[in-house]
Design an enzyme around this catalytic site. Structure first.
Site, PDB file in Angstrom:
ATOM      1  N   SER A 149      -8.665 -21.743  -0.726  1.00 51.40           N
ATOM      2  CA  SER A 149      -9.876 -22.547  -0.625  1.00 51.40           C
ATOM      3  C   SER A 149      -9.901 -23.328   0.703  1.00 51.40           C
ATOM      4  CB  SER A 149      -9.965 -23.463  -1.849  1.00 51.40           C
ATOM      5  OG  SER A 149     -11.252 -23.981  -2.011  1.00 51.40           O
ATOM      6  N   ASP A 183     -15.538 -15.621  -8.773  1.00 52.67           N
ATOM      7  CA  ASP A 183     -15.354 -17.007  -8.354  1.00 52.67           C
ATOM      8  C   ASP A 183     -16.663 -17.788  -8.511  1.00 52.67           C
ATOM      9  OD1 ASP A 183     -14.752 -19.396  -7.092  1.00 52.67           O
ATOM     10  OD2 ASP A 183     -13.650 -18.451  -5.460  1.00 52.67           O
ATOM     11  N   HIS A 190     -11.615 -19.361  -9.599  1.00 50.92           N
ATOM     12  CA  HIS A 190     -11.289 -19.838  -8.249  1.00 50.92           C
ATOM     13  C   HIS A 190      -9.801 -20.117  -8.102  1.00 50.92           C
ATOM     14  CE1 HIS A 190     -12.201 -21.556  -4.340  1.00 50.92           C
ATOM     15  NE2 HIS A 190     -11.578 -22.671  -4.661  1.00 50.92           N
TER      16      HIS A 190
END
Length: 266
Positions: free
Chosen positions: A85, A216, A244
């Site tokens: 991320s 996601d 995620h």
């Protein structure tokens, strides 16, 4: 958190916004069992790191634990950096600074910048696609720092449940609600705005692999494809059935992907 075989490869795992080294707890023993050395880092003011976010002067200082770990690696040691991320930007910075020490940079549904644009460009594009209600019950705030006001956020439990951990176990979600801390994306940091930071000779020379997560709910499949298309020559892998937080919802599948990558580039 560092341990493992001296004969295997060395993975350095970098968490995302508001998270810490703790989020890799399932993946770390799997990689070690496969014979590899693993370091899961707390970036500044994250996880168990002692600083507060308002005490972190810059994005470079936020990334300092990673930069120091890569700088301290042996001259003959080739690292596999894995950024999740928001952690992708710290991995990009470390790769630019120490390209000869990085065998591969892996972006796990992560912000992946490209040569020729500002470090913060892809992050700004992602944030521009987010609807106003995306952050749900997260707490937004402005930190008073020595560098001036800085936007920050604490991810809320409803957001974590709906968009990050929706396919993970109840235990993983509970752990996250207990351990997330104040995070900042440093969007106005000078290093984020530097168009000359990422060079072809350094960052561009390192093998990059984007690991996509189709389901996601945090970063759309379209946005993941857009980042991949921005970086010619990169490779891509895909993990199905994950949220995620793929290291929590599909750790075995993620481990298999990383072992394939290190077998090819490590």
């Amino acid at each position: 958190m560092e341990e493992g075989s001296s004969s295997g490869k060395h993975f350095i795992l970098v968490h995302g916004l508001c998270h810490g080294a703790w989020c890799w707890y399932k993946l770390v023993p799997m990689l070690r069992a496969a014979g590899h050395r693993v370091t899961a880092l707390d970036l500044a003011a994250s996880g168990a790191h002692p600083a507060r976010m308002d005490e972190v002067a810059s994005f470079e200082d936020y990334s300092r634990p990673l930069l120091d770990a890569v700088a301290g690696a042996g001259e003959d040691e080739r690292l596999v950096l894995v950024g999740h991320s928001f952690g992708g930007l710290s991995v990009a910075l470390a790769t630019e600074r120490f390209p000869r020490k990085v065998a591969a940079a892996v972006f796990l549904t992560a912000v992946m910048p490209c040569v020729g644009t500002r470090l913060g460009f892809t992050l700004e594009e992602i944030l521009g696609q987010i609807k106003p209600d995306f952050f749900m019950d997260s707490k937004r705030m402005v930190l008073n720092t020595d560098q001036g006001p800085r936007a920050a956020v604490v991810l809320g439990p409803k957001l974590l449940a709906a968009k990050l951990y929706e396919r993970s176990s109840a235990e993983d979600l509970t752990l996250a609600t207990m351990l997330v801390r104040v995070g900042s994306q440093f969007v106005d940091d000078p290093i984020m705005q530097d168009k000359t930071l990422l060079t072809e000779a350094n960052y561009g020379s390192v093998k990059k692999v984007f690991v996509a997560v189709k389901a996601d709910a945090c970063t759309s499949e379209e946005m993941q494809r857009w980042m991949v298309d921005l970086s010619p020559g990169r490779e891509s892998e895909e993990i199905g059935g994950a949220d995620h937080m793929a290291m929590c919802s599909r750790p075995k599948e993620l481990c298999d992907v990383l072992l394939r990558i290190t077998g090819k580039y490590g």
